[in-house]
Design a protein around this motif. Structure first.
Motif, PDB file in Angstrom:
ATOM      1  N   LYS A   1      -7.038  39.872  79.374  1.00  0.00           N
ATOM      2  CA  LYS A   1      -8.405  40.116  79.834  1.00  0.00           C
ATOM      3  C   LYS A   1      -8.787  39.144  80.955  1.00  0.00           C
ATOM      4  O   LYS A   1      -9.434  39.527  81.931  1.00  0.00           O
ATOM      5  N   LEU A   2      -8.384  37.904  80.803  1.00  0.00           N
ATOM      6  CA  LEU A   2      -8.729  36.884  81.788  1.00  0.00           C
ATOM      7  C   LEU A   2      -7.999  37.099  83.113  1.00  0.00           C
ATOM      8  O   LEU A   2      -8.585  36.936  84.194  1.00  0.00           O
ATOM      9  N   LEU A   3      -6.736  37.490  83.046  1.00  0.00           N
ATOM     10  CA  LEU A   3      -5.892  37.588  84.243  1.00  0.00           C
ATOM     11  C   LEU A   3      -5.747  39.019  84.747  1.00  0.00           C
ATOM     12  O   LEU A   3      -4.971  39.272  85.667  1.00  0.00           O
ATOM     13  N   ASN A   4      -6.458  39.943  84.138  1.00  0.00           N
ATOM     14  CA  ASN A   4      -6.542  41.322  84.640  1.00  0.00           C
ATOM     15  C   ASN A   4      -5.210  42.065  84.585  1.00  0.00           C
ATOM     16  O   ASN A   4      -4.749  42.630  85.571  1.00  0.00           O
ATOM     17  N   PHE A   5      -4.561  42.046  83.416  1.00  0.00           N
ATOM     18  CA  PHE A   5      -3.407  42.917  83.194  1.00  0.00           C
ATOM     19  C   PHE A   5      -3.540  43.528  81.806  1.00  0.00           C
ATOM     20  O   PHE A   5      -4.329  43.075  80.986  1.00  0.00           O
ATOM     21  N   THR A   6      -2.795  44.581  81.556  1.00  0.00           N
ATOM     22  CA  THR A   6      -2.851  45.238  80.250  1.00  0.00           C
ATOM     23  C   THR A   6      -1.531  45.036  79.518  1.00  0.00           C
ATOM     24  O   THR A   6      -0.478  44.860  80.140  1.00  0.00           O
ATOM     25  N   ILE A   7      -1.610  45.070  78.203  1.00  0.00           N
ATOM     26  CA  ILE A   7      -0.420  44.906  77.375  1.00  0.00           C
ATOM     27  C   ILE A   7       0.060  46.282  76.927  1.00  0.00           C
ATOM     28  O   ILE A   7      -0.654  47.000  76.228  1.00  0.00           O
ATOM     29  N   GLY A   8       1.263  46.641  77.348  1.00  0.00           N
ATOM     30  CA  GLY A   8       1.810  47.938  76.968  1.00  0.00           C
ATOM     31  C   GLY A   8       2.437  47.924  75.588  1.00  0.00           C
ATOM     32  O   GLY A   8       2.305  48.878  74.822  1.00  0.00           O
ATOM     33  N   SER A   9       3.129  46.845  75.249  1.00  0.00           N
ATOM     34  CA  SER A   9       3.754  46.711  73.932  1.00  0.00           C
ATOM     35  C   SER A   9       4.129  45.260  73.718  1.00  0.00           C
ATOM     36  O   SER A   9       4.241  44.486  74.677  1.00  0.00           O
ATOM     37  N   VAL A  10       4.295  44.891  72.466  1.00  0.00           N
ATOM     38  CA  VAL A  10       4.802  43.558  72.104  1.00  0.00           C
ATOM     39  C   VAL A  10       5.940  43.797  71.113  1.00  0.00           C
ATOM     40  O   VAL A  10       5.710  44.068  69.935  1.00  0.00           O
ATOM     41  N   GLN A  11       7.174  43.720  71.611  1.00  0.00           N
ATOM     42  CA  GLN A  11       8.331  44.091  70.813  1.00  0.00           C
ATOM     43  C   GLN A  11       9.178  42.881  70.458  1.00  0.00           C
ATOM     44  O   GLN A  11       9.380  42.004  71.289  1.00  0.00           O
ATOM     45  N   PRO A  12       9.711  42.862  69.245  1.00  0.00           N
ATOM     46  CA  PRO A  12      10.745  41.856  68.939  1.00  0.00           C
ATOM     47  C   PRO A  12      12.062  42.261  69.570  1.00  0.00           C
ATOM     48  O   PRO A  12      12.329  43.446  69.797  1.00  0.00           O
ATOM     49  N   LEU A  13      12.911  41.300  69.861  1.00  0.00           N
ATOM     50  CA  LEU A  13      14.187  41.570  70.508  1.00  0.00           C
ATOM     51  C   LEU A  13      15.037  42.520  69.676  1.00  0.00           C
ATOM     52  O   LEU A  13      15.758  43.368  70.223  1.00  0.00           O
ATOM     53  N   LEU A  14      14.963  42.417  68.374  1.00  0.00           N
ATOM     54  CA  LEU A  14      15.730  43.295  67.492  1.00  0.00           C
ATOM     55  C   LEU A  14      15.426  44.761  67.795  1.00  0.00           C
ATOM     56  O   LEU A  14      16.328  45.593  67.918  1.00  0.00           O
ATOM     57  N   MET A  15      14.144  45.090  67.929  1.00  0.00           N
ATOM     58  CA  MET A  15      13.752  46.477  68.214  1.00  0.00           C
ATOM     59  C   MET A  15      14.311  46.946  69.550  1.00  0.00           C
ATOM     60  O   MET A  15      14.889  48.030  69.662  1.00  0.00           O
ATOM     61  N   THR A  16      14.145  46.136  70.574  1.00  0.00           N
ATOM     62  CA  THR A  16      14.575  46.527  71.915  1.00  0.00           C
ATOM     63  C   THR A  16      16.079  46.775  71.976  1.00  0.00           C
ATOM     64  O   THR A  16      16.531  47.787  72.515  1.00  0.00           O
ATOM     65  N   LEU A  17      16.864  45.877  71.410  1.00  0.00           N
ATOM     66  CA  LEU A  17      18.319  46.012  71.481  1.00  0.00           C
ATOM     67  C   LEU A  17      18.823  47.209  70.693  1.00  0.00           C
ATOM     68  O   LEU A  17      19.673  47.963  71.167  1.00  0.00           O
ATOM     69  N   LEU A  18      18.310  47.409  69.497  1.00  0.00           N
ATOM     70  CA  LEU A  18      18.792  48.530  68.688  1.00  0.00           C
ATOM     71  C   LEU A  18      18.389  49.874  69.289  1.00  0.00           C
ATOM     72  O   LEU A  18      19.096  50.868  69.113  1.00  0.00           O
ATOM     73  N   ASN A  19      17.285  49.902  70.010  1.00  0.00           N
ATOM     74  CA  ASN A  19      16.853  51.162  70.613  1.00  0.00           C
ATOM     75  C   ASN A  19      17.564  51.475  71.925  1.00  0.00           C
ATOM     76  O   ASN A  19      17.459  52.594  72.434  1.00  0.00           O
TER      77      ASN A  19
END
Length: 452
Positions: free
Chosen positions: A154-172
């Motif tokens: 909110k302060l720096l004017n960007f949006t958060i698309g997702s917050v993923q753990p590395l385990l999720m990203t690698l397995l997918n």
């Protein structure tokens, strides 16, 4: 299926893909690890935002790094990737009669408190709920980290698309793995995932000293092999190895591991993380800590339906004109007794006339009133999100695929369709539960028959 019907179906499919992947938004990846923070935008090379001696201690460090790099983040949709050093995992056994996501969250939070103590009260939990009767994967992260991310966005004017753990990203990255077990190796953190027939059994975490990750990984695998029954022991284990270990693993001759992501050079772990793809067409596991408000599919979906109706109207007029031209051309062909008919020409002409008549019959079906009636029912049931529409002109019906958070909303939607004068029946063909990050959703298929 007539061409304009295929056009509608393709239009819906593209809309869903664009909406899911956010193709209209510029994306960035923020990778946060114990020993560094990196950032990557689109096709640009990943950039390390911290010094070589960086060591994570608290979320205040993150705020300082983000403020210093505001120019990189501004107006982007940022996907945050968290090292497994910041995540705790549990595999929960299935429990009968527990269907609501909030109840599974309560069970997971209690399990984390039981294992880690009162500190778990300050953790945010995410769940991966598979098919009915399967185990549930739970992940937890410090709430302070997520609060810092949200306030910084909110302060720096960007949006958060997702917050993923590395385990999720690698397995997918490889939704259909070669083997049941998977190993993820990072500096000072090993995570071994045990599954059997795609059902989660256990997640084992080890924290080896720096430089001993390979030796400890081999020992961890050997111990778990001894504990597993014979028919559940994989021949090899899919291993996702950080580029920080390029030299160590490259020179190893492990017969137990199959390296899934081969690197060509050694690089900082955070940079390697930032280079990983985060968007996937299908997820083997879904653990997203970001707090997204429920997407309102109604406006975009029915706006697209209006476009489809306009396209159908245009194609209808084109078919009408083509039909008239064919019939008019045939009526001008002179036929006399003295003239020997050209059989091939006559046959081709008959085929064209039959095609035109068939097209005419298809377009004479009440597509527009039916779609208008469907839109009316949908507007009266805003909790229902329509994902796809597939007309079937041969049976005067439409197949609808949609989703909703409550089963009662689905029954109300079915009742509204059945009582509408434009439809003769609405049949629920199938329905199942899917995990959509913030809640469980009922995904369903309906065959809708309209009156001709």
């Amino acid at each position: 299926m007539p061409p304009w019907s295929k056009f509608i179906s393709k239009l819906w499919s593209k809309h869903r893909l664009w909406s899911r992947n956010g193709l209209w938004t510029k994306h960035g990846t923020l990778a946060i690890s114990k020993h560094g923070i990196a950032f990557k935008v689109a096709n640009a090379p990943a950039k390390l935002l911290t010094q070589n001696n960086f060591l994570w201690s608290n979320s205040a460090q993150l705020a300082e790094v983000l403020i210093e790099n505001q120019a990189l983040l501004e107006h982007l949709q940022v996907h945050v990737l968290l090292s497994n050093t910041m995540i705790r995992y549990l595999v929960l056994p299935w429990q009968e009669a527990v269907f609501a996501r909030k109840d599974w969250l309560a069970i997971a939070q209690h399990a984390f408190r039981k294992q880690y103590g009162a500190v778990a009260e300050t953790w945010r939990v995410s769940l991966n709920i598979g098919a009915y009767g399967e185990t549930v994967v739970a992940a937890a992260v410090d709430e302070s980290l997520l609060v810092q991310l949200e306030s910084s966005s909110k302060l720096l004017n960007f949006t958060i698309g997702s917050v993923q753990p590395l385990l999720m990203t690698l397995l997918n990255i490889t939704p259909q793995p070669n083997h049941d077990w998977a190993l993820i190796a990072e500096p000072e953190r090993l995570v071994l995932c045990r599954t059997h027939n795609n059902v989660w059994q256990q997640i084992i975490v080890d924290s080896p000293p720096t430089g001993l990750e390979y030796e400890k990984a081999e020992q961890l695998i050997s111990r778990q092999m001894l504990q597993a029954v014979a028919n559940e022991q994989p021949r090899q284990i899919d291993s996702y190895i950080s580029a920080a270990f390029h030299k160590t693993w490259q020179n190893s001759q492990s017969k137990k591991q199959k390296i899934m992501l081969k690197t060509t050079a050694e690089k900082a772990h955070a940079l390697w993380m930032a280079d990983l793809p985060l968007q996937h067409s299908a997820n083997k596991i879904n653990l997203d800590f970001s707090e997204k408000s429920q997407t309102n599919h109604s406006f975009s979906a029915w706006g697209l339906l209006a476009i489809a109706l306009l396209a159908a109207s245009f194609l209808y007029s084109q078919y009408q004109q083509t039909t008239k031209q064919i019939i008019l051309a045939e009526s001008k062909i002179p036929v006399t007794l003295a003239t020997k008919p050209n059989l091939s020409s006559t046959s081709a002409s008959e085929e064209k006339i039959k095609l035109a008549q068939q097209v005419q019959r298809q377009l004479d079906l009440p597509w527009m009133p039916m779609l208008a009636a469907l839109e009316t029912v949908k507007l009266a049931n805003p909790q229902i999100a329509i994902l796809s529409i597939s007309p079937n002109k041969n049976r005067a019906e439409i197949k609808l695929t949609g989703q909703t958070a409550e089963f009662s909303d689905l029954t109300h939607f079915l009742d509204a369709l059945r009582t509408n004068s434009h439809f003769s029946d609405a049949v629920l063909v199938s329905q199942h539960l899917e995990d959509d990050q913030a809640k469980l959703l009922y995904v369903f298929d309906i065959n809708l028959v309209w009156r001709i």
